[in-house]
Design a protein around this motif. Structure first.
Motif, PDB file in Angstrom:
ATOM      1  N   GLY A 223       0.821  -1.165   0.039  1.00 22.45           N
ATOM      2  CA  GLY A 223      -0.046  -0.013  -0.015  1.00 22.45           C
ATOM      3  C   GLY A 223       0.740   1.286   0.008  1.00 22.45           C
ATOM      4  N   PRO A 224       0.225   2.480   0.078  1.00 20.99           N
ATOM      5  CA  PRO A 224       1.048   3.648   0.108  1.00 20.99           C
ATOM      6  C   PRO A 224       1.996   3.906   1.160  1.00 20.99           C
ATOM      7  N   VAL A 225       3.203   3.886   0.985  1.00 21.33           N
ATOM      8  CA  VAL A 225       4.346   4.114   1.872  1.00 21.33           C
ATOM      9  C   VAL A 225       5.405   4.717   1.482  1.00 21.33           C
ATOM     10  N   SER A 226       6.356   5.066   2.163  1.00 20.05           N
ATOM     11  CA  SER A 226       7.384   6.185   2.080  1.00 20.05           C
ATOM     12  C   SER A 226       8.722   5.365   1.485  1.00 20.05           C
ATOM     13  N   LEU A 227       8.679   3.981   2.057  1.00 22.52           N
ATOM     14  CA  LEU A 227       9.726   3.036   1.995  1.00 22.52           C
ATOM     15  C   LEU A 227      10.174   2.828   0.561  1.00 22.52           C
ATOM     16  N   LYS A 228      11.627   2.474   0.229  1.00 20.90           N
ATOM     17  CA  LYS A 228      12.231   2.203  -0.884  1.00 20.90           C
ATOM     18  C   LYS A 228      12.555   0.613  -0.951  1.00 20.90           C
ATOM     19  N   THR A 229      12.618   0.157  -2.123  1.00 19.14           N
ATOM     20  CA  THR A 229      13.232  -1.236  -2.239  1.00 19.14           C
ATOM     21  C   THR A 229      14.158  -1.078  -3.294  1.00 19.14           C
ATOM     22  N   ASP A 230      15.499  -1.559  -2.940  1.00 18.18           N
ATOM     23  CA  ASP A 230      16.512  -1.631  -4.026  1.00 18.18           C
ATOM     24  C   ASP A 230      17.072  -3.026  -4.549  1.00 18.18           C
ATOM     25  N   ASN A 231      16.507  -4.056  -3.847  1.00 14.67           N
ATOM     26  CA  ASN A 231      17.037  -5.491  -4.045  1.00 14.67           C
ATOM     27  C   ASN A 231      16.259  -6.132  -5.403  1.00 14.67           C
ATOM     28  N   LYS A 232      17.033  -6.569  -6.104  1.00 18.16           N
ATOM     29  CA  LYS A 232      16.704  -6.847  -7.666  1.00 18.16           C
ATOM     30  C   LYS A 232      15.888  -7.904  -7.558  1.00 18.16           C
ATOM     31  N   ARG A 233      15.968  -8.878  -6.450  1.00 24.44           N
ATOM     32  CA  ARG A 233      15.206 -10.039  -6.241  1.00 24.44           C
ATOM     33  C   ARG A 233      13.747 -10.057  -5.863  1.00 24.44           C
ATOM     34  N   ILE A 234      13.512  -8.440  -5.586  1.00 28.36           N
ATOM     35  CA  ILE A 234      12.139  -8.126  -5.048  1.00 28.36           C
ATOM     36  C   ILE A 234      11.668  -7.537  -6.068  1.00 28.36           C
ATOM     37  N   LYS A 235      10.096  -7.781  -6.544  1.00 27.19           N
ATOM     38  CA  LYS A 235       9.481  -7.275  -7.275  1.00 27.19           C
ATOM     39  C   LYS A 235       8.344  -6.480  -6.886  1.00 27.19           C
ATOM     40  N   ARG A 236       8.328  -5.182  -6.892  1.00 23.78           N
ATOM     41  CA  ARG A 236       7.398  -4.488  -6.267  1.00 23.78           C
ATOM     42  C   ARG A 236       6.096  -4.090  -6.929  1.00 23.78           C
ATOM     43  N   ILE A 237       5.033  -3.954  -6.303  1.00 21.87           N
ATOM     44  CA  ILE A 237       3.640  -3.627  -7.145  1.00 21.87           C
ATOM     45  C   ILE A 237       3.082  -2.542  -6.151  1.00 21.87           C
ATOM     46  N   ASP A 238       2.814  -1.609  -6.530  1.00 18.34           N
ATOM     47  CA  ASP A 238       2.283  -0.592  -5.567  1.00 18.34           C
ATOM     48  C   ASP A 238       0.591  -0.625  -5.798  1.00 18.34           C
ATOM     49  N   VAL A 239       0.009  -0.488  -4.570  1.00 19.71           N
ATOM     50  CA  VAL A 239      -1.404  -0.288  -4.879  1.00 19.71           C
ATOM     51  C   VAL A 239      -2.069   0.764  -3.783  1.00 19.71           C
ATOM     52  N   VAL A 240      -3.436   0.930  -3.736  1.00 17.07           N
ATOM     53  CA  VAL A 240      -3.785   2.073  -3.145  1.00 17.07           C
ATOM     54  C   VAL A 240      -5.051   1.469  -2.060  1.00 17.07           C
ATOM     55  N   SER A 241      -6.011   0.935  -2.788  1.00 18.95           N
ATOM     56  CA  SER A 241      -7.116   0.300  -1.825  1.00 18.95           C
ATOM     57  C   SER A 241      -7.161  -1.185  -1.536  1.00 18.95           C
ATOM     58  N   ALA A 242      -8.109  -1.502  -0.588  1.00 18.59           N
ATOM     59  CA  ALA A 242      -8.110  -2.876  -0.154  1.00 18.59           C
ATOM     60  C   ALA A 242      -8.431  -3.622  -1.734  1.00 18.59           C
ATOM     61  N   LYS A 243      -9.329  -3.193  -2.384  1.00 19.83           N
ATOM     62  CA  LYS A 243      -9.870  -3.762  -3.770  1.00 19.83           C
ATOM     63  C   LYS A 243      -8.527  -4.084  -4.553  1.00 19.83           C
ATOM     64  N   ASP A 244      -7.666  -3.017  -4.592  1.00 23.30           N
ATOM     65  CA  ASP A 244      -6.697  -3.025  -5.612  1.00 23.30           C
ATOM     66  C   ASP A 244      -5.656  -4.178  -5.274  1.00 23.30           C
ATOM     67  N   MET A 245      -5.595  -4.051  -3.644  1.00 20.75           N
ATOM     68  CA  MET A 245      -4.726  -5.230  -3.136  1.00 20.75           C
ATOM     69  C   MET A 245      -5.185  -6.482  -3.278  1.00 20.75           C
ATOM     70  N   LEU A 246      -6.429  -6.753  -3.088  1.00 16.92           N
ATOM     71  CA  LEU A 246      -7.291  -7.968  -3.356  1.00 16.92           C
ATOM     72  C   LEU A 246      -7.035  -8.364  -4.725  1.00 16.92           C
ATOM     73  N   GLU A 247      -7.081  -7.892  -5.631  1.00 17.06           N
ATOM     74  CA  GLU A 247      -6.878  -8.217  -7.193  1.00 17.06           C
ATOM     75  C   GLU A 247      -5.403  -8.579  -7.378  1.00 17.06           C
ATOM     76  N   VAL A 248      -4.518  -7.862  -6.868  1.00 18.70           N
ATOM     77  CA  VAL A 248      -3.109  -8.198  -7.312  1.00 18.70           C
ATOM     78  C   VAL A 248      -2.822  -9.504  -6.466  1.00 18.70           C
ATOM     79  N   MET A 249      -3.348  -9.689  -5.133  1.00 16.71           N
ATOM     80  CA  MET A 249      -2.940 -11.021  -4.425  1.00 16.71           C
ATOM     81  C   MET A 249      -3.571 -11.961  -5.019  1.00 16.71           C
ATOM     82  N   GLN A 250      -4.909 -11.931  -5.459  1.00 11.48           N
ATOM     83  CA  GLN A 250      -5.311 -12.953  -6.350  1.00 11.48           C
ATOM     84  C   GLN A 250      -4.815 -13.641  -7.349  1.00 11.48           C
ATOM     85  N   ARG A 251      -4.059 -12.584  -8.188  1.00  9.50           N
ATOM     86  CA  ARG A 251      -3.423 -12.731  -9.478  1.00  9.50           C
ATOM     87  C   ARG A 251      -2.187 -13.347  -9.378  1.00  9.50           C
ATOM     88  N   GLU A 252      -1.463 -12.914  -8.150  1.00  5.83           N
ATOM     89  CA  GLU A 252      -0.097 -13.469  -7.964  1.00  5.83           C
ATOM     90  C   GLU A 252      -0.112 -14.661  -7.281  1.00  5.83           C
TER      91      GLU A 252
END
Length: 402
Positions: A235-264
Motif C-alpha cells: 500500500g502507500p508507504v514512503s519506503l524504498k526497495t533496491d533489491n533486484k530479487r524483489i518485484k514491487r507492486i504498488d496499490v492503493v485500496s483494499a480492492k486493488d490489493m485483493l485483485e493483485v494478491m489473487q492474481r499473484e
C-alpha cells in the motif's frame, strides 16, 4: 562453502588484529581467494607483510595507491568481492560506516560494495555497550549487515565482559551457516503484502491506518537474502526497495490489493499477508470535494473483502501466513483467526506493548503454527523479527514434508 569465494577481509586498529592473521590463513586453507584491506591503525599492531604472506596477495592500505591505471582500486575490489568480512571491527569503523564516512581504503570499499558484509566487533566491554555503538550496530544490521557477536571473557584492557573477537573458526562457521541459509529458498517464490490501504472518500479525503510497511518490507528483504524470488505488494508507504530479487507492486485500496494478491497467489510457494488492510470503505465515493455543511457528518461504510480468508479458501500447495495486530487477548484471537481462515501459521503482536506498535522500528511477536505451537520472538528490530519469522516458516515447511 568458501571454495573459490572472493573474500575481502578488512582489518582495523585493535589488539585483536592478531587474530585476523589466523582468520586469513584459515580462509585461504578453505579455498577462498582473500584480499586484505588494513586501516592505518591496524598496521601498528600487525605489519601488512604478515597478511601478504598468509593471503599470497598484496595488501591494500592506501585509497590513493592505484596499482592499475585502468581501474579504480576500491571500486574494483568492491565489485570483485563475493563477501566482505571486517574482523576485528572497532567502534570507530562501525561509526564511520553507519554515518557514511569514507575516508580510507576500507570504508570506501565497503560503501561501494554490493556484496554481503559480515562484521565481527571487538572492543572494551564498556565501549561495546555504549548507546552510540549499539545504535550504530543496529543501523548497520537494519541495512542488512551480518554481525558475528563478540565473546565474553578477559579482555586485553583488563576488563572482563563482552567484547572479545570471536575465534577464527567460529567466524568461518557463522559465515558458512549464513551462506547455507541464503540458499535455502533459492527455488522458492514468495508473495508478501505490506503497508496500509487508502479508502477514498472524495478527491481530497480518505480513510487509512498507521501501518508504515516496515514489517512487510523487512520480511521481503530477508526472504530475498534466503534466495527467494519475492513479489512485494504494498500500500502507500514512503519506503524504498533496491533489491533486484524483489518485484514491487504498488496499490492503493483494499480492492486493488485483493485483485493483485489473487492474481499473484497461484504463482507462489509461500504467501505472507502482513499488510494492514481496511476492513471498511465508504459506500459512496464522491467525484468532487465534499463541502463543509452545518452540523455533523455521517459516512456510511461497507465491508471490504477479507483478503486472507479469500486466499485461505483458494489455497492449494501454498504455505499461507497471516498477521494479527491486536490489543485485547491477542493469542486467543490469533488462534481463532488462523483456524477460521485456513492458515498454516499466524504472527500475532500486541500493538499496545511498548516497541511493538505501527510505525515502530522494533517489534515483538508470537508465531503460532497450525498445530497451535507458540514461539515467542522477543523485542528486536523488525529486520531481526522478520528473520526469526522466516526461520519458523522454513522449519514448519520441512515438518510438513516429513
Amino acid at each position: 562453502m568458501l571454495q573459490n569465494k572472493n573474500i575481502v577481509l578488512g582489518v582495523t586498529g585493535g589488539i585483536a588484529a592478531y587474530k585476523a592473521c589466523a582468520l586469513t590463513s584459515k580462509l585461504t586453507q578453505a579455498g577462498a581467494n582473500v584480499q586484505i584491506i588494513m586501516t592505518e591503525n591496524a598496521s601498528k599492531f600487525v605489519t601488512p607483510l604478515t597478511f601478504q604472506a598468509l593471503s599470497r596477495n598484496p595488501v591494500y592500505t592506501d585509497t590513493f595507491e592505484e596499482r592499475r591505471p585502468e581501474k579504480i582500486a576500491h571500486i574494483d575490489l568492491a565489485d570483485w568481492a563475493d563477501l566482505v568480512v571486517i574482523a576485528p571491527a572497532t567502534a570507530n569503523v562501525l561509526a564511520k560506516i553507519a554515518n557514511g564516512i569514507a575516508d580510507d581504503m576500507l570504508t570506501t570499499t565497503i560503501l561501494a560494495t554490493k556484496a554481503a558484509v559480515y562484521v565481527a566487533p571487538a572492543m572494551n566491554v564498556n565501549m561495546y555497550n555504549h548507546p552510540v555503538v549499539q545504535e550504530n550496530m543496529r543501523t548497520l544490521y537494519d541495512w542488512g549487515y551480518h554481525f558475528i557477536e563478540p565473546g565474553a571473557g578477559y579482555l586485553a584492557c583488563g576488563w572482563i565482559g563482552k567484547g572479545r573477537l570471536e575465534e577464527p573458526e567460529s567466524i568461518i562457521q557463522a559465515i558458512e551457516v549464513h551462506l547455507q541459509q541464503k540458499n535455502q529458498w533459492h527455488n522458492k517464490k514468495v508473495l508478501i503484502s505490506a503497508g496500509p490501504t487508502k479508502e477514498i472518500i472524495d478527491p481530497v479525503r480518505f480513510f487509512t491506518n498507521h501501518s508504515s510497511g516496515k514489517m512487510g518490507f523487512s520480511l521481503a528483504e530477508e526472504a530475498a537474502l534466503m534466495g527467494a524470488e519475492v513479489t512485494l505488494v504494498t500500500g502507500p508507504v514512503s519506503l524504498k526497495t533496491d533489491n533486484k530479487r524483489i518485484k514491487r507492486i504498488d496499490v492503493v485500496s483494499a480492492k486493488d490489493m485483493l485483485e493483485v494478491m489473487q492474481r499473484e497467489f497461484p504463482k507462489n510457494d509461500i504467501v505472507i499477508k502482513s499488510a494492514a488492510v481496511a476492513d471498511y470503505r465508504p459506500k459512496i465515493v464522491y467525484d468532487h470535494k465534499m463541502k463543509k455543511q452545518p452540523g455533523n457528518l455521517t459516512i456510511e461504510m461497507e465491508r471490504t473483502t477479507d483478503i486472507l480468508e479469500t486466499l485461505g479458501k483458494q489455497k492449494q500447495q501454498q504455505f499461507l501466513v497471516g498477521f494479527a495486530a491486536e490489543t485485547d487477548d491477542p493469542i486467543t484471537y490469533g488462534k481463532t483467526k488462523a483456524g477460521k481462515k485456513n492458515l498454516d501459521a499466524i504472527v500475532v503482536n500486541n500493538i499496545g506493548q511498548a516497541g511493538a506498535g505501527f510505525g515502530e522500528d522494533t517489534n515483538m511477536v508470537t508465531y503460532i503454527n497450525k498445530n497451535l505451537e507458540e514461539t515467542e520472538i522477543p523485542l528486536a528490530s523488525k529486520r531481526e523479527v522478520a528473520k526469526q519469522i522466516l526461520m519458523q516458516v522454513n522449519h514448519d515447511m520441512k515438518d510438513d514434508k516429513n
